[in-house]
Design a protein around this motif. Structure first.
Motif, PDB file in Angstrom:
ATOM      1  N   HIS A  59     -44.235  71.222  45.320  1.00 25.30           N
ATOM      2  CA  HIS A  59     -44.074  69.779  45.443  1.00 25.30           C
ATOM      3  C   HIS A  59     -43.098  69.483  46.567  1.00 25.30           C
ATOM      4  O   HIS A  59     -42.025  70.088  46.639  1.00 25.30           O
ATOM      5  CB  HIS A  59     -43.560  69.175  44.135  1.00 25.30           C
ATOM      6  N   LYS A  60     -43.481  68.552  47.442  1.00 24.46           N
ATOM      7  CA  LYS A  60     -42.632  68.179  48.567  1.00 24.46           C
ATOM      8  C   LYS A  60     -42.425  66.668  48.549  1.00 24.46           C
ATOM      9  O   LYS A  60     -43.376  65.900  48.471  1.00 24.46           O
ATOM     10  CB  LYS A  60     -43.262  68.588  49.894  1.00 24.46           C
ATOM     11  N   THR A  61     -41.164  66.271  48.621  1.00 17.28           N
ATOM     12  CA  THR A  61     -40.840  64.852  48.686  1.00 17.28           C
ATOM     13  C   THR A  61     -41.157  64.334  50.079  1.00 17.28           C
ATOM     14  O   THR A  61     -40.773  64.938  51.084  1.00 17.28           O
ATOM     15  CB  THR A  61     -39.351  64.623  48.373  1.00 17.28           C
ATOM     16  N   VAL A  62     -41.884  63.196  50.142  1.00 23.39           N
ATOM     17  CA  VAL A  62     -42.279  62.642  51.434  1.00 23.39           C
ATOM     18  C   VAL A  62     -41.686  61.257  51.692  1.00 23.39           C
ATOM     19  O   VAL A  62     -41.693  60.785  52.824  1.00 23.39           O
ATOM     20  CB  VAL A  62     -43.819  62.594  51.573  1.00 23.39           C
ATOM     21  N   SER A  63     -41.189  60.587  50.651  1.00 26.24           N
ATOM     22  CA  SER A  63     -40.552  59.289  50.834  1.00 26.24           C
ATOM     23  C   SER A  63     -39.807  58.916  49.556  1.00 26.24           C
ATOM     24  O   SER A  63     -39.838  59.657  48.575  1.00 26.24           O
ATOM     25  CB  SER A  63     -41.586  58.209  51.177  1.00 26.24           C
ATOM     26  N   TRP A  64     -39.151  57.777  49.582  1.00 27.50           N
ATOM     27  CA  TRP A  64     -38.441  57.281  48.407  1.00 27.50           C
ATOM     28  C   TRP A  64     -38.509  55.765  48.372  1.00 27.50           C
ATOM     29  O   TRP A  64     -38.792  55.126  49.379  1.00 27.50           O
ATOM     30  CB  TRP A  64     -36.990  57.765  48.367  1.00 27.50           C
ATOM     31  N   ASN A  65     -38.239  55.218  47.188  1.00 28.48           N
ATOM     32  CA  ASN A  65     -38.237  53.779  46.981  1.00 28.48           C
ATOM     33  C   ASN A  65     -37.019  53.421  46.147  1.00 28.48           C
ATOM     34  O   ASN A  65     -36.776  54.036  45.105  1.00 28.48           O
ATOM     35  CB  ASN A  65     -39.531  53.353  46.270  1.00 28.48           C
ATOM     36  N   GLY A  66     -36.250  52.454  46.595  1.00 25.67           N
ATOM     37  CA  GLY A  66     -35.058  52.028  45.864  1.00 25.67           C
ATOM     38  C   GLY A  66     -35.334  50.785  45.045  1.00 25.67           C
ATOM     39  O   GLY A  66     -35.784  49.773  45.584  1.00 25.67           O
ATOM     40  N   THR A  67     -35.069  50.869  43.742  1.00 25.02           N
ATOM     41  CA  THR A  67     -35.254  49.713  42.861  1.00 25.02           C
ATOM     42  C   THR A  67     -34.014  49.532  42.006  1.00 25.02           C
ATOM     43  O   THR A  67     -33.265  50.482  41.765  1.00 25.02           O
ATOM     44  CB  THR A  67     -36.473  49.883  41.929  1.00 25.02           C
ATOM     45  N   GLY A  68     -33.819  48.312  41.553  1.00 33.24           N
ATOM     46  CA  GLY A  68     -32.675  48.034  40.716  1.00 33.24           C
ATOM     47  C   GLY A  68     -32.925  46.870  39.791  1.00 33.24           C
ATOM     48  O   GLY A  68     -33.853  46.078  39.989  1.00 33.24           O
ATOM     49  N   ASP A 140     -34.359  41.585  38.906  1.00 32.92           N
ATOM     50  CA  ASP A 140     -34.945  42.815  39.439  1.00 32.92           C
ATOM     51  C   ASP A 140     -34.976  42.714  40.957  1.00 32.92           C
ATOM     52  O   ASP A 140     -35.236  41.642  41.515  1.00 32.92           O
ATOM     53  CB  ASP A 140     -36.356  43.032  38.897  1.00 32.92           C
ATOM     54  N   PHE A 141     -34.721  43.848  41.626  1.00 33.24           N
ATOM     55  CA  PHE A 141     -34.658  43.824  43.077  1.00 33.24           C
ATOM     56  C   PHE A 141     -35.050  45.182  43.648  1.00 33.24           C
ATOM     57  O   PHE A 141     -35.135  46.176  42.922  1.00 33.24           O
ATOM     58  CB  PHE A 141     -33.245  43.438  43.557  1.00 33.24           C
ATOM     59  N   THR A 142     -35.295  45.190  44.932  1.00 33.22           N
ATOM     60  CA  THR A 142     -35.488  46.433  45.669  1.00 33.22           C
ATOM     61  C   THR A 142     -34.339  46.547  46.673  1.00 33.22           C
ATOM     62  O   THR A 142     -33.668  45.564  46.975  1.00 33.22           O
ATOM     63  CB  THR A 142     -36.832  46.438  46.437  1.00 33.22           C
ATOM     64  N   PHE A 143     -34.106  47.754  47.164  1.00 34.42           N
ATOM     65  CA  PHE A 143     -33.150  47.950  48.244  1.00 34.42           C
ATOM     66  C   PHE A 143     -33.713  48.978  49.202  1.00 34.42           C
ATOM     67  O   PHE A 143     -34.556  49.785  48.845  1.00 34.42           O
ATOM     68  CB  PHE A 143     -31.754  48.341  47.725  1.00 34.42           C
ATOM     69  N   GLU A 144     -33.263  48.911  50.448  1.00 35.05           N
ATOM     70  CA  GLU A 144     -33.863  49.732  51.489  1.00 35.05           C
ATOM     71  C   GLU A 144     -32.982  50.881  51.954  1.00 35.05           C
ATOM     72  O   GLU A 144     -33.452  51.759  52.683  1.00 35.05           O
ATOM     73  CB  GLU A 144     -34.267  48.840  52.666  1.00 35.05           C
ATOM     74  N   ASP A 145     -31.718  50.878  51.535  1.00 35.52           N
ATOM     75  CA  ASP A 145     -30.808  51.951  51.935  1.00 35.52           C
ATOM     76  C   ASP A 145     -29.599  51.901  51.005  1.00 35.52           C
ATOM     77  O   ASP A 145     -29.430  50.942  50.254  1.00 35.52           O
ATOM     78  CB  ASP A 145     -30.368  51.755  53.394  1.00 35.52           C
ATOM     79  N   PHE A 146     -28.783  52.928  51.038  1.00 35.60           N
ATOM     80  CA  PHE A 146     -27.518  52.887  50.310  1.00 35.60           C
ATOM     81  C   PHE A 146     -26.505  53.765  51.004  1.00 35.60           C
ATOM     82  O   PHE A 146     -26.836  54.696  51.733  1.00 35.60           O
ATOM     83  CB  PHE A 146     -27.683  53.272  48.831  1.00 35.60           C
ATOM     84  N   GLU A 147     -25.243  53.409  50.795  1.00 39.45           N
ATOM     85  CA  GLU A 147     -24.112  54.178  51.313  1.00 39.45           C
ATOM     86  C   GLU A 147     -23.244  54.584  50.128  1.00 39.45           C
ATOM     87  O   GLU A 147     -23.271  53.931  49.084  1.00 39.45           O
ATOM     88  CB  GLU A 147     -23.285  53.331  52.286  1.00 39.45           C
ATOM     89  N   MET A 148     -22.485  55.649  50.310  1.00 36.19           N
ATOM     90  CA  MET A 148     -21.561  56.116  49.283  1.00 36.19           C
ATOM     91  C   MET A 148     -20.200  56.385  49.942  1.00 36.19           C
ATOM     92  O   MET A 148     -19.850  57.527  50.224  1.00 36.19           O
ATOM     93  CB  MET A 148     -22.098  57.382  48.599  1.00 36.19           C
TER      94      MET A 148
END
Length: 159
Positions: A59-68, A140-148
């Motif tokens: 299995h190979k990860t090809v993308s991601w989706n941020g939800t909250g 409910d929302f989506t987000f496109e990036d995150f920082e830590m």
């Protein structure tokens, strides 16, 4: 005798209530003290990879989706005004949410996550409940990036 089993100290858990939440919209920063709960997650999109010489697939990860999602006490018009602006002008809006978890009794310290380019999925514009105690709103929302910018300390015994 061998080494004793190391365990976490109870004081090092992070109290769920000890957090802060800020929202930044159009350069204006607000303490979202109305927030009752929030959860943001990354969902990875994986593709199956057939591999010669194996009976199982990789299995190979090809993308991601941020939800909250968050629940707030419905005593602010902040989100309703954003929805009205979209209704009136067609101009969508994006905002950032900063969440900091810190329990000063824990050796873990604090962690801060900034969810970037959040966008509402929907919103409640009016509500009442004759049986209820207080007004709440699920957001409910989506987000496109995150920082830590801050991460928890590694607890003694983890290595």
């Amino acid at each position: 005798m061998g080494d004793a089993i190391r365990t976490m100290h109870a004081k090092d858990v992070i109290a769920a209530k000890l957090a802060s939440c800020y929202i930044t919209i159009d350069g204006n920063r607000y303490l979202l003290m109305q927030a009752k709960s929030l959860e943001a997650k990354i969902e990875k999109d994986k593709q199956e990879v057939p591999i010669l010489g194996r009976t199982g697939k990789g299995h190979k990860t090809v993308s991601w989706n941020g939800t909250g999602s968050m629940t707030i006490y419905a005593n602010t018009s902040l989100f309703t005004k954003l929805l009205k602006t979209y209704k009136d002008t067609g101009q969508d809006f994006y905002f950032d949410i900063q969440i900091t978890n810190e329990d000063t009794t824990s050796a873990a310290g604090r962690q801060t996550i900034i969810l970037k380019d959040c966008n509402l999925d929907s919103g409640i514009i009016a509500a009442f409940d004759a049986d209820g105690d207080w007004l709440e709103q699920d957001v409910d929302f989506t987000f496109e990036d995150f920082e830590m910018p801050e991460e928890f300390n590694q607890l003694d015994g983890m290595r």
